[in-house]
Design a protein around this motif. Structure first.
Motif, short mmCIF file in Angstrom:
data_model
loop_
_atom_site.label_atom_id
_atom_site.label_comp_id
_atom_site.label_asym_id
_atom_site.label_seq_id
_atom_site.Cartn_x
_atom_site.Cartn_y
_atom_site.Cartn_z
N ALA A 10 63.93 19.85 23.86
CA ALA A 10 63.05 19.66 25.02
C ALA A 10 61.81 20.54 24.97
O ALA A 10 60.86 20.32 25.72
CB ALA A 10 63.82 19.94 26.31
N THR A 11 61.80 21.55 24.11
CA THR A 11 60.68 22.49 24.07
C THR A 11 59.81 22.24 22.85
O THR A 11 60.27 21.69 21.84
CB THR A 11 61.19 23.95 24.03
N PRO A 12 58.52 22.60 22.92
CA PRO A 12 57.64 22.39 21.75
C PRO A 12 58.02 23.29 20.59
O PRO A 12 58.61 24.35 20.77
CB PRO A 12 56.25 22.76 22.31
N VAL A 13 57.68 22.84 19.38
CA VAL A 13 57.94 23.61 18.16
C VAL A 13 56.60 23.88 17.48
O VAL A 13 55.96 22.96 16.96
CB VAL A 13 58.88 22.85 17.21
N ASN A 14 56.16 25.13 17.51
CA ASN A 14 54.91 25.50 16.84
C ASN A 14 55.12 25.53 15.33
O ASN A 14 56.21 25.80 14.85
CB ASN A 14 54.43 26.87 17.31
N HIS A 15 54.04 25.29 14.61
CA HIS A 15 54.12 25.45 13.16
C HIS A 15 53.65 26.85 12.80
O HIS A 15 52.99 27.54 13.58
CB HIS A 15 53.28 24.39 12.45
N VAL A 16 53.98 27.31 11.60
CA VAL A 16 53.53 28.62 11.15
C VAL A 16 52.31 28.52 10.25
O VAL A 16 51.65 29.53 9.99
CB VAL A 16 54.65 29.38 10.40
N PHE A 17 52.01 27.31 9.81
CA PHE A 17 50.92 27.13 8.85
C PHE A 17 49.65 26.71 9.58
O PHE A 17 49.64 25.70 10.28
CB PHE A 17 51.32 26.05 7.84
N VAL A 31 46.64 19.09 20.88
CA VAL A 31 46.60 17.72 20.36
C VAL A 31 47.98 17.10 20.27
O VAL A 31 48.12 15.96 19.82
CB VAL A 31 45.89 17.64 18.99
N GLY A 32 49.02 17.82 20.68
CA GLY A 32 50.34 17.22 20.82
C GLY A 32 51.29 17.35 19.66
O GLY A 32 52.42 16.84 19.74
N VAL A 33 50.90 18.02 18.58
CA VAL A 33 51.78 18.08 17.40
C VAL A 33 53.10 18.78 17.70
O VAL A 33 54.16 18.30 17.28
CB VAL A 33 51.04 18.73 16.22
N PRO A 34 53.13 19.92 18.42
CA PRO A 34 54.42 20.57 18.67
C PRO A 34 55.40 19.73 19.48
O PRO A 34 56.60 19.97 19.44
CB PRO A 34 54.02 21.84 19.44
N SER A 35 54.89 18.74 20.20
CA SER A 35 55.77 17.90 21.02
C SER A 35 56.52 16.86 20.20
O SER A 35 57.49 16.28 20.68
CB SER A 35 54.95 17.18 22.10
N ILE A 36 56.09 16.62 18.97
CA ILE A 36 56.78 15.64 18.12
C ILE A 36 57.39 16.31 16.89
O ILE A 36 57.85 15.63 15.97
CB ILE A 36 55.83 14.50 17.69
N THR A 37 57.39 17.64 16.88
CA THR A 37 57.92 18.41 15.76
C THR A 37 59.28 18.99 16.14
O THR A 37 59.46 19.45 17.27
CB THR A 37 56.97 19.55 15.39
N GLY A 38 60.22 18.97 15.20
CA GLY A 38 61.51 19.58 15.46
C GLY A 38 62.64 18.58 15.52
O GLY A 38 62.44 17.37 15.35
N PRO A 39 63.86 19.06 15.77
CA PRO A 39 65.03 18.18 15.77
C PRO A 39 65.06 17.26 16.97
O PRO A 39 64.46 17.53 18.01
CB PRO A 39 66.20 19.17 15.81
N GLU A 40 65.79 16.18 16.83
CA GLU A 40 65.94 15.23 17.92
C GLU A 40 66.61 15.89 19.12
O GLU A 40 67.49 16.73 18.98
CB GLU A 40 66.78 14.04 17.46
N GLY A 41 66.19 15.49 20.31
CA GLY A 41 66.81 15.98 21.53
C GLY A 41 66.29 17.30 22.03
O GLY A 41 66.68 17.76 23.11
#
Length: 403
Positions: free
Chosen positions: A153-160, A141-151
């Motif tokens: 390039a890779t997705p950031v998974n959540h742990v929760f 659903v795209g959440v890892p693509s808008i999570t994390g610091p600016e700039g």
């Protein structure tokens, strides 16, 4: 204190997070929830995190307050016992929550033959039957693509596993809605809930998909800033960090007042032609605002920061590690938490219901133990005699009697 669902009896055939969370929610509100487990436990029986002995903190806490019936699900006798428990007569019975795949003997049609008014809620990964877990649907659903610091390039998974827990709440709501309907009409209901749909509904209901459709591109990452408003983490003199948020005009005014920055922001707004009472403008100028308030925090230890922010009614929270949360519980500051002992005797922490009924969270519930309640439930619900229970044990349809 009698809980609201004290006359409700639910059979749960589910593993991992979403299904057990739904059952746990109902159990914390008073329902008698009976887990159906394989003789040696399900695939989540020893899931991390675990105690030094290997006992699962995870399994124990998600199933606290339930009863466990361990049955050989590969045998005809074992399956018949499960079907009988699911379809047991009574106004508060005939309720099943499962996430089973490929068990044709537990198909909705087969179960409805046993009890026409059965309430059966089945959890799925995707609505077409494909498997999924929280971490895969979150990616989809795209959440890892808008999570994390600016700039980045890779997705950031959540742990929760937020979608799992949201699905668990939907399980409880679905069961209670179907029960209300059955009481009104006498009819049963087969409900299906896909984890992927829970995630899609979540991002859609927040307006995130509408924004993406309108813009035709991804929302930018912005680190620890609050999207569309003002909120940022700042460091105190002693190295502690706090999150400060100003969503409303009142919260923004309180933050300016306590930090003594009202004149500075007034001048900034005039110079830039900006209305900082508008949260969209505060978001646009978030870096500038953060730079102006940071010196106030850097000049104070977190204890002083907390006292002054609370006195000014600023919306804030301190970043804490989980050991600090445990210490706060030990000091009596989190009544929703409770100490339990695993079957091995090792200590653990769990939670009571977050709902307070007349100010009371209710009990944490008994710590589960695989198969401990098998004989008790079969006797109570199906009326089996001790000789019949002994025969089932001898034929290895059920586990040994509890000590």
């Amino acid at each position: 204190m009698t809980r609201p669902l004290a006359d409700l009896h639910v059979v749960e055939c589910a593993s991992f997070v979403a299904g057990p969370t739904g059952g746990m929610t109902l159990a914390q509100l008073g329902a008698d929830v009976v887990r159906i487990d394989p003789l040696r436990g399900g695939s989540d029986q020893h899931r991390w995190p675990v105690a030094p002995s290997g006992a699962s903190y995870y399994w124990a806490s998600l199933n606290t307050g339930k009863r466990s019936v361990a049955v050989d699900l590969r045998s005809e006798e074992g399956r018949e016992l499960v079907l009988a428990l699911i379809a047991a007569p009574g106004p508060g019975r005939g309720i099943l929550v499962d996430n089973v795949v490929g068990r044709h003997w537990m198909s909705p049609d087969r179960l409805r033959e046993r009890r026409a008014d059965l309430i059966h809620l089945r959890l799925q990964g995707h609505p077409d039957g494909r498997p999924a877990v929280d971490y895969t649907v979150n990616a989809e659903v795209g959440v890892p693509s808008i999570t994390g610091p600016e700039g980045l390039a890779t997705p950031v998974n959540h742990v929760f596993p937020a979608w799992d827990l949201a699905a668990g709440m939907a399980v409880a709501a679905g069961v209670l809605a179907a029960l209300h309907e059955r009481e009104r009409t006498g009819l049963g209901r087969f409900l299906e809930l896909a984890l992927a749909d829970v995630a899609l509904a979540g991002v859609a209901n927040l307006g995130w998909l509408s924004e993406a459709a309108d813009r035709g591109r991804e929302r930018p990452r912005h680190g620890n800033h609050v999207y569309g408003s003002f909120g940022v983490d700042v460091e105190c003199r002693d190295g502690s960090r706090v999150m400060v948020v100003a969503l409303t005009e009142g919260q923004w005014a309180a933050l300016q007042q306590v930090t003594g920055t009202g004149e500075v922001f007034g001048a900034l707004a005039e110079a830039l032609g900006a209305d900082l009472d508008d949260e969209a403008e505060r978001y646009r100028l978030r870096e500038t605002i953060a730079a102006i308030i940071r010196p106030w925090f850097a000049a104070r230890d977190v204890e002083q920061v907390g006292k002054e922010l609370d006195a000014a009614r600023v919306l804030w929270g301190r970043y804490r590690g989980m050991p600090e949360v445990v210490a706060a519980h030990r000091a009596g500051r989190h009544p929703v938490l409770a100490d339990i002992a695993l079957p091995t005797g090792e200590p653990a922490l769990t939670a009571r219901s977050p709902l307070r009924l007349d100010g009371d969270h209710g009990p944490a519930g008994r710590v589960p133990e695989l198969g401990r309640d098998t004989a008790e439930v079969l006797t109570e619900v199906l009326g089996l005699t001790s000789a019949e229970i002994g025969g089932l044990h001898q034929r290895q349809v059920i586990g040994p009697p509890a000590d």
